[in-house]
Scaffold this motif. Structure first.
Motif, PDB file in Angstrom:
ATOM      1  N   UNK A  31       0.805  -1.378   0.003  1.00 39.58           N
ATOM      2  CA  UNK A  31       0.275   0.053  -0.026  1.00 39.58           C
ATOM      3  C   UNK A  31       0.810   1.179  -0.001  1.00 39.58           C
ATOM      4  N   UNK A  32       1.950   1.237   0.810  1.00 43.82           N
ATOM      5  CA  UNK A  32       2.775   2.381   1.045  1.00 43.82           C
ATOM      6  C   UNK A  32       3.574   2.731  -0.417  1.00 43.82           C
ATOM      7  N   UNK A  33       4.154   1.434  -0.859  1.00 47.89           N
ATOM      8  CA  UNK A  33       4.758   1.680  -1.943  1.00 47.89           C
ATOM      9  C   UNK A  33       4.002   2.382  -3.417  1.00 47.89           C
ATOM     10  N   UNK A  34       2.871   1.868  -3.436  1.00 49.40           N
ATOM     11  CA  UNK A  34       2.087   2.468  -4.324  1.00 49.40           C
ATOM     12  C   UNK A  34       1.473   3.932  -4.071  1.00 49.40           C
ATOM     13  N   UNK A  35       1.545   4.334  -2.660  1.00 44.80           N
ATOM     14  CA  UNK A  35       0.963   5.531  -2.490  1.00 44.80           C
ATOM     15  C   UNK A  35       2.001   6.665  -2.941  1.00 44.80           C
ATOM     16  N   UNK A  53      -4.899  -1.730  -6.541  1.00 48.42           N
ATOM     17  CA  UNK A  53      -5.145  -3.144  -6.847  1.00 48.42           C
ATOM     18  C   UNK A  53      -4.145  -4.174  -6.701  1.00 48.42           C
ATOM     19  N   UNK A  54      -4.220  -4.977  -5.825  1.00 45.14           N
ATOM     20  CA  UNK A  54      -3.189  -5.814  -5.071  1.00 45.14           C
ATOM     21  C   UNK A  54      -2.568  -7.089  -6.022  1.00 45.14           C
ATOM     22  N   UNK A  55      -3.324  -7.024  -7.304  1.00 46.40           N
ATOM     23  CA  UNK A  55      -2.883  -7.981  -8.310  1.00 46.40           C
ATOM     24  C   UNK A  55      -1.527  -7.523  -8.855  1.00 46.40           C
ATOM     25  N   UNK A 279      -6.875  -9.827  -0.182  1.00 45.02           N
ATOM     26  CA  UNK A 279      -7.884  -9.648  -0.970  1.00 45.02           C
ATOM     27  C   UNK A 279      -7.463  -8.735  -2.261  1.00 45.02           C
ATOM     28  N   UNK A 280      -7.563  -9.405  -3.429  1.00 45.27           N
ATOM     29  CA  UNK A 280      -7.282  -8.489  -4.402  1.00 45.27           C
ATOM     30  C   UNK A 280      -8.096  -7.293  -4.686  1.00 45.27           C
ATOM     31  N   UNK A 400       0.350  -8.674  -0.962  1.00 41.65           N
ATOM     32  CA  UNK A 400       1.303  -7.976  -0.706  1.00 41.65           C
ATOM     33  C   UNK A 400       1.120  -6.734   0.004  1.00 41.65           C
ATOM     34  N   UNK A 401      -0.258  -6.599   0.375  1.00 45.41           N
ATOM     35  CA  UNK A 401      -0.402  -5.245   1.033  1.00 45.41           C
ATOM     36  C   UNK A 401       0.610  -4.973   2.233  1.00 45.41           C
ATOM     37  N   UNK A 402       0.659  -6.187   3.088  1.00 45.56           N
ATOM     38  CA  UNK A 402       1.542  -5.923   4.281  1.00 45.56           C
ATOM     39  C   UNK A 402       2.785  -6.762   3.873  1.00 45.56           C
TER      40      UNK A 402
END
Length: 447
Positions: A31-35, A53-55, A279-280, A400-402
């Protein structure tokens, strides 16, 4: 400053060690890397992967970055310049120490913040700051009346863009009455506290929240309260039970209001190199995750009557690990008669074991020694329908969220090693794992 007359905080993070970029002490790597990437672009067209999108784990560049160790080097080649420097700096400060102190309000500092406030949040937004700070302010100065909280059936963007209030969330369709004229309400707030127009009403009471629920129920309504937690809320304990086979989905563990006897423990193996996926797409059927061998599930019998949950859900988990450090994740879902298991609020409930005594210190585990872990599962405003079930899932990664815990106890930012952990959950007379659920009777509260 004297010139500041009122403030309107909306969908904010809160504490950085427990909310974001560390969730219960767990680095929110994906999440942080995408942010950071979004914060570094001029338009959405510049994104090389869909935001949120976690895909993205399947992406040829992002996928390796989300798996790379050590964590401090994971963003190399994905982030650049000041964003990369910030990533490395943040990942080097997992403790709630003096690094975070300038942006964390103490109770004393909050008590000095004597200004009218309009705080907005959404049940489908993962930020925990609005409700947490409002409750702290109410506790510190309960007589203050110029403080408002609005929580709707919204995600992060919908908390400040009412033109998006017709957008739904996975299995949860946005009800017609879920929309609010946010602009008009905020202008009313400014009219009252900037222009001094005391005849202007901001909202019906200090707190206005939406209670989501199944179509046709007595939920999907707005309710007004003088404070939050709402008066009349009763906290009940829902206990974990099992014969040692909570891994045997879906017949495994159970939840009930009765305390457990001396029941056998449940165990699972957590491998950080094969982590449990997140969850994707949120608010969809979670059974493809719940069926995994590294997930334990505990489910109630079908409810005889609707059950309305309003407030913070907490898990008191009695558990052990054979590793010096590990992570605990938990998810509460509503199970429909057709078997679908769907989350009804946004949260990534987690706790890194080394921070169980506070996010400002590290206390490592003694292998295989039972400990009590108190985990906030987030706040909800939702009615579980009659005939539906409540399910609790317990697992040790949300990738990969966390970032998966390596289980080694080594420094978080620079660890390159991993080890497999055996996790054990207790539900017995002296170690009664349970969920604390805030329940309210909708028929007995003001409309």
């Amino acid at each position: 400053p004297d010139a500041l007359k009122c403030i309107m905080p909306t969908a904010f993070v809160g504490n950085c060690a427990s909310g974001f970029p560390f969730i219960g002490g767990v680095p929110a790597r994906g999440i942080l890397m995408q942010w950071y990437k979004v914060a570094d672009i001029g338009s959405w067209d510049e994104l090389d992967a869909p935001y949120g999108d976690m895909n993205v784990i399947k992406h040829p560049v992002w996928g390796p970055a989300l798996r790379k160790r050590p964590l401090i080097d994971a963003a190399d080649g994905v982030l650049y310049d000041d964003k990369l420097a910030s990533w490395r700096e943040v990942m080097s400060h997992p403790l709630d120490d003096e690094y975070w102190q300038p942006i964390h309000f103490t109770d004393e500092e909050l008590s000095d913040l004597d200004r009218p406030m309009f705080i907005t949040d959404g049940w489908y937004d993962m930020t925990v700051g609005p409700i947490d700070y409002f409750q702290r302010l109410e506790r510190i100065n309960p007589t203050k009346s110029e403080r408002y909280l609005l929580v709707g059936p919204w995600d992060h963007t919908q908390t400040f863009r009412s033109q998006l209030h017709d957008n739904s969330h996975g299995e949860h369709k946005m009800p017609d009455n879920g929309a609010v004229d946010l602009l008009g309400q905020r202008i009313a707030f400014f009219d009252r506290y900037l222009k001094g127009d005391k005849n202007t009403t901001v909202q019906a009471d200090q707190v206005r929240v939406y209670i989501t629920g199944a179509p046709g129920s007595d939920a999907n309504v707005w309710r007004n309260f003088a404070t939050f937690p709402a008066p009349g809320t009763e906290e009940r304990r829902l206990y974990l039970h099992s014969n040692g086979s909570a891994y045997n989905f879906p017949q495994g563990g159970t939840l009930s209001w009765n305390t457990p006897t001396n029941e056998p423990t449940d165990s699972y193996i957590y491998d950080p190199d094969l982590p449990t996926p997140c969850e994707a797409e949120p608010f969809r059927d979670r059974r493809d995750i719940e069926i995994r061998a590294d997930v334990l599930t505990y489910t109630t019998q079908p409810l005889d009557a609707p059950l309305t949950i309003l407030g913070e859900i907490r898990l008191i988990l009695h558990a052990a690990s054979d590793a010096p450090d590990t992570d605990w994740f938990a998810m509460v879902t509503e199970v429909f008669p057709d078997g679908k298991s769907v989350a009804f609020y946004a949260a990534l409930p987690a706790l890194r074991s080394r921070y169980r005594q506070g996010f400002d210190r590290e206390v490592f585990l003694t292998p295989n020694e039972p400990r009590e872990f108190r985990i906030s599962l987030g706040s909800a405003g939702h009615q579980i329908a009659a005939g539906h079930r409540i399910r609790l899932s317990i697992f040790s990664a949300n990738f990969p969220a966390c970032d998966p815990n390596t289980n080694t106890g080594n420094p978080v930012a620079t660890d390159r090693e991993t080890r497999v952990a055996k996790q054990t959950i207790f539900h017995s007379t002296d170690r009664a794992s349970h969920i604390l659920i805030p329940i309210i009777d909708l028929n007995k509260v003001h409309k």
